[in-house]
Design an enzyme around this catalytic site. Structure first.
Site, PDB file in Angstrom:
ATOM      1  CB  CYS A   1      -0.964  -0.007   1.183  1.00  0.00           C
ATOM      2  SG  CYS A   1      -0.244  -0.543   2.742  1.00  0.00           S
TER       3      CYS A   1
HETATM    4  N1  LIG Z   1      -3.610  -4.503   5.321  1.00  0.00           N
HETATM    5  C1  LIG Z   1      -3.244  -3.802   4.270  1.00  0.00           C
HETATM    6  O1  LIG Z   1      -3.576  -2.615   4.122  1.00  0.00           O
HETATM    7  C2  LIG Z   1      -2.415  -4.446   3.172  1.00  0.00           C
HETATM    8  C3  LIG Z   1      -2.213  -3.727   1.990  1.00  0.00           C
HETATM    9  C4  LIG Z   1      -1.460  -4.304   0.965  1.00  0.00           C
HETATM   10  C5  LIG Z   1      -0.922  -5.564   1.154  1.00  0.00           C
HETATM   11  N2  LIG Z   1      -1.110  -6.233   2.324  1.00  0.00           N
HETATM   12  C6  LIG Z   1      -0.518  -7.567   2.462  1.00  0.00           C
HETATM   13  O2  LIG Z   1      -1.558  -8.525   2.340  1.00  0.00           O
HETATM   14  C7  LIG Z   1      -1.252  -9.648   3.155  1.00  0.00           C
HETATM   15  C8  LIG Z   1      -2.422  -9.886   4.119  1.00  0.00           C
HETATM   16  O3  LIG Z   1      -2.551  -8.715   4.926  1.00  0.00           O
HETATM   17  P1  LIG Z   1      -3.772  -8.516   5.933  1.00  0.00           P
HETATM   18  O4  LIG Z   1      -3.723  -7.082   6.325  1.00  0.00           O
HETATM   19  O5  LIG Z   1      -5.025  -9.069   5.369  1.00  0.00           O
HETATM   20  O6  LIG Z   1      -3.300  -9.416   7.164  1.00  0.00           O
HETATM   21  P2  LIG Z   1      -4.240 -10.123   8.264  1.00  0.00           P
HETATM   22  O7  LIG Z   1      -5.471  -9.334   8.447  1.00  0.00           O
HETATM   23  O8  LIG Z   1      -3.369 -10.346   9.444  1.00  0.00           O
HETATM   24  O9  LIG Z   1      -4.616 -11.511   7.588  1.00  0.00           O
HETATM   25  C9  LIG Z   1      -3.640 -12.504   7.362  1.00  0.00           C
HETATM   26  C10 LIG Z   1      -4.294 -13.754   6.806  1.00  0.00           C
HETATM   27  O10 LIG Z   1      -3.281 -14.742   6.619  1.00  0.00           O
HETATM   28  C11 LIG Z   1      -3.649 -15.938   7.331  1.00  0.00           C
HETATM   29  N3  LIG Z   1      -2.407 -16.525   7.863  1.00  0.00           N
HETATM   30  C12 LIG Z   1      -1.621 -16.016   8.823  1.00  0.00           C
HETATM   31  N4  LIG Z   1      -0.502 -16.774   8.964  1.00  0.00           N
HETATM   32  C13 LIG Z   1      -0.595 -17.766   8.046  1.00  0.00           C
HETATM   33  C14 LIG Z   1       0.236 -18.855   7.694  1.00  0.00           C
HETATM   34  N5  LIG Z   1       1.405 -19.067   8.297  1.00  0.00           N
HETATM   35  N6  LIG Z   1      -0.177 -19.694   6.724  1.00  0.00           N
HETATM   36  C15 LIG Z   1      -1.345 -19.484   6.100  1.00  0.00           C
HETATM   37  N7  LIG Z   1      -2.193 -18.464   6.400  1.00  0.00           N
HETATM   38  C16 LIG Z   1      -1.810 -17.608   7.348  1.00  0.00           C
HETATM   39  C17 LIG Z   1      -4.609 -15.500   8.392  1.00  0.00           C
HETATM   40  O11 LIG Z   1      -5.473 -16.553   8.638  1.00  0.00           O
HETATM   41  P3  LIG Z   1      -5.828 -17.155  10.054  1.00  0.00           P
HETATM   42  O12 LIG Z   1      -7.238 -16.795  10.281  1.00  0.00           O
HETATM   43  O13 LIG Z   1      -5.618 -18.590   9.864  1.00  0.00           O
HETATM   44  O14 LIG Z   1      -4.864 -16.564  11.070  1.00  0.00           O
HETATM   45  C18 LIG Z   1      -5.347 -14.357   7.696  1.00  0.00           C
HETATM   46  O15 LIG Z   1      -6.354 -14.853   6.851  1.00  0.00           O
HETATM   47  C19 LIG Z   1       0.077  -9.344   3.865  1.00  0.00           C
HETATM   48  O16 LIG Z   1       1.130  -9.896   3.138  1.00  0.00           O
HETATM   49  C20 LIG Z   1       0.129  -7.828   3.810  1.00  0.00           C
HETATM   50  O17 LIG Z   1       1.448  -7.350   3.853  1.00  0.00           O
HETATM   51  C21 LIG Z   1      -1.854  -5.711   3.332  1.00  0.00           C
END
Ligand SMILES: NC(=O)c1ccc[n+]([C@@H]2O[C@H](COP(=O)([O-])OP(=O)(O)OC[C@H]3O[C@@H](n4cnc5c(N)ncnc54)[C@H](OP(=O)(O)O)[C@@H]3O)[C@@H](O)[C@H]2O)c1
Length: 373
Positions: free
Chosen positions: A175
């Site tokens: 982002c």
């Molecule tokens: N948030 C933002 O604004 C944003 C923007 C751009 C990119 N991103 C990227 O998008 C990705 C997800 O971000 P998010 O903000 O959605 O994070 P999040 O809310 O913490 O969600 C992470 C997800 O990954 C799963 N997970 C965690 N550890 C795992 C593992 N070892 N193996 C398989 N699944 C796992 C979690 O599932 P469980 O329910 O099983 O824990 C959850 O569904 C990250 O790489 C982040 O850097 C985020």
């Protein structure tokens, strides 16, 4: 209200489809891995209304027929459920922490499935950058060379070309990089970046949904802090893309060794990025204005604004707004960008890439206007 019937079905026995070759009203089978997180939830919200998408699977660890409303209450009306298994799909979106997608992608890609990864595992072209910036050895370095950095405004033709490739992997940008690169790209292409300091702010949803002590309400509310001062990971992709835009490093000496300082602010959604640029040559406000207008002419999701922009102007939308000024007194250009981190900074941009990859209208499923006030 009664829970709607479950709408996702396993398709593990279905042959790989040719849906990726069909435009128009094709129904493309899509699955989301990491569906329980913030980005996963935003993907569900947007893809549920996409005219060419059938969501066939939502995957989350340790889940079995879990109603999506029990995980994302605001999405309960969709009637989907979340499972541990991943069905066959024409396209898979992965929204996982760094390192997790790289371990899964080779197997998914081998089925012919098109992949859009929203984490960092396929953004950087050089495998050596992963131990350096992310602390892990990339398990599939052979896939990095053909993965495309999913910023459509810079790489549209390469994303399109993936439609005919045997393996199609898009590494959707972070982002901060999305917002910062859109504000800087016209300058980088012109070789105007002599020196660069990026001061950026993020809302708390940028850190994901996983509970962390430093992200509790009492820690974040009424407080602003800088972080990542020893080198935030997003610096790597900002430098990679600015370097490529300039053609050669000498043209934009400030695009390497970028001084990038992110801040966490008490806001739920939004990225606000201000780049302070010492230009390589004199440039007037009028030249800057036409440079940006020309660069983004015809872009469906980038607004070049004549007056200062705010995160509130893009909330809930796939729109990025950029505002650039020449400060005659300091001799610096200020290039400001704003996005919603979960839409243009994540799920919306990933869907934009998906649309390009499948030959769909680029704006399909992404036409909602920003939400205000
Ligand atoms: N948030 C933002 O604004 C944003 C923007 C751009 C990119 N991103 C990227 O998008 C990705 C997800 O971000 P998010 O903000 O959605 O994070 P999040 O809310 O913490 O969600 C992470 C997800 O990954 C799963 N997970 C965690 N550890 C795992 C593992 N070892 N193996 C398989 N699944 C796992 C979690 O599932 P469980 O329910 O099983 O824990 C959850 O569904 C990250 O790489 C982040 O850097 C985020």
């Amino acid at each position: 209200m009664a829970q709607a019937p479950a709408r996702t079905r396993a398709h593990t026995d279905v042959e790989p489809s040719k849906a990726r070759l069909v435009g128009g009203n094709a129904q493309i089978r899509v699955a989301i891995v990491g569906a329980t997180g913030y980005v996963g939830g935003e993907l569900i919200r947007l893809l549920d209304r996409h005219p060419n998408v059938q969501i066939v699977g939502l995957q989350g660890r340790g889940r079995d027929e879990a109603p999506v409303g029990s995980i994302h209450a605001h999405l309960g009306r969709t009637g989907y459920h979340v499972d541990a298994s991943l069905p066959y799909a024409d396209a898979v979106f992965l929204a996982l922490p760094h390192g997790a997608a790289a371990a899964m992608v080779p197997e998914i890609a081998a089925r012919g499935t098109r992949i859009v990864d929203l984490g960092p595992d396929f953004r950087l072209h050089d495998a050596a950058d992963y131990p350096r910036w992310y602390g892990f050895e990339h398990p599939a370095p052979e896939l990095l060379a053909d993965a495309v950095y999913g910023l459509p405004e810079l790489h549209r033709a390469e994303i399109q070309a993936l439609a005919d490739a045997s393996t199609a992997i898009v590494g959707a940008p972070g982002c901060f990089p999305t917002t910062t690169l859109l504000a800087l790209a016209p300058l980088a292409r012109e070789g105007l970046i002599g020196d660069l300091v990026v001061d950026a702010k993020t809302g708390v949803s940028g850190a994901g949904r996983e509970p962390k002590p430093e992200l509790t309400f009492s820690e974040v509310n009424e407080s602003v802090k800088a972080y990542g001062l020893d080198g935030h990971r997003h610096t790597a992709e900002i430098e990679q893309e600015l370097g490529a835009l300039g053609g050669s490093p000498e043209r934009n000496p400030g695009a390497q060794g970028v001084d990038f300082v992110p801040h966490l602010i008490p806001m739920t959604r939004g990225i606000f990025s201000t780049s302070h640029v010492r230009p390589t040559r004199g440039i007037t406000q009028a030249e800057l204005r036409s440079l940006y207008r020309d660069f983004y002419a015809g872009e469906p999701f980038v607004d070049v604004a004549d007056s200062p922009v705010s995160t509130g102007q893009v909330l809930g939308s796939n729109v990025a707004r950029v505002h650039v000024t020449m400060d005659e007194r300091s001799g610096r250009i200020r290039a400001i960008g704003v996005t919603d981190n979960l839409v243009k900074g994540a799920a919306g941009q990933a869907i934009q890439c998906f649309n390009i990859l499948f030959g769909l209208p680029e704006t399909a499923g992404l036409e909602q206007l920003p939400l205000a006030p």
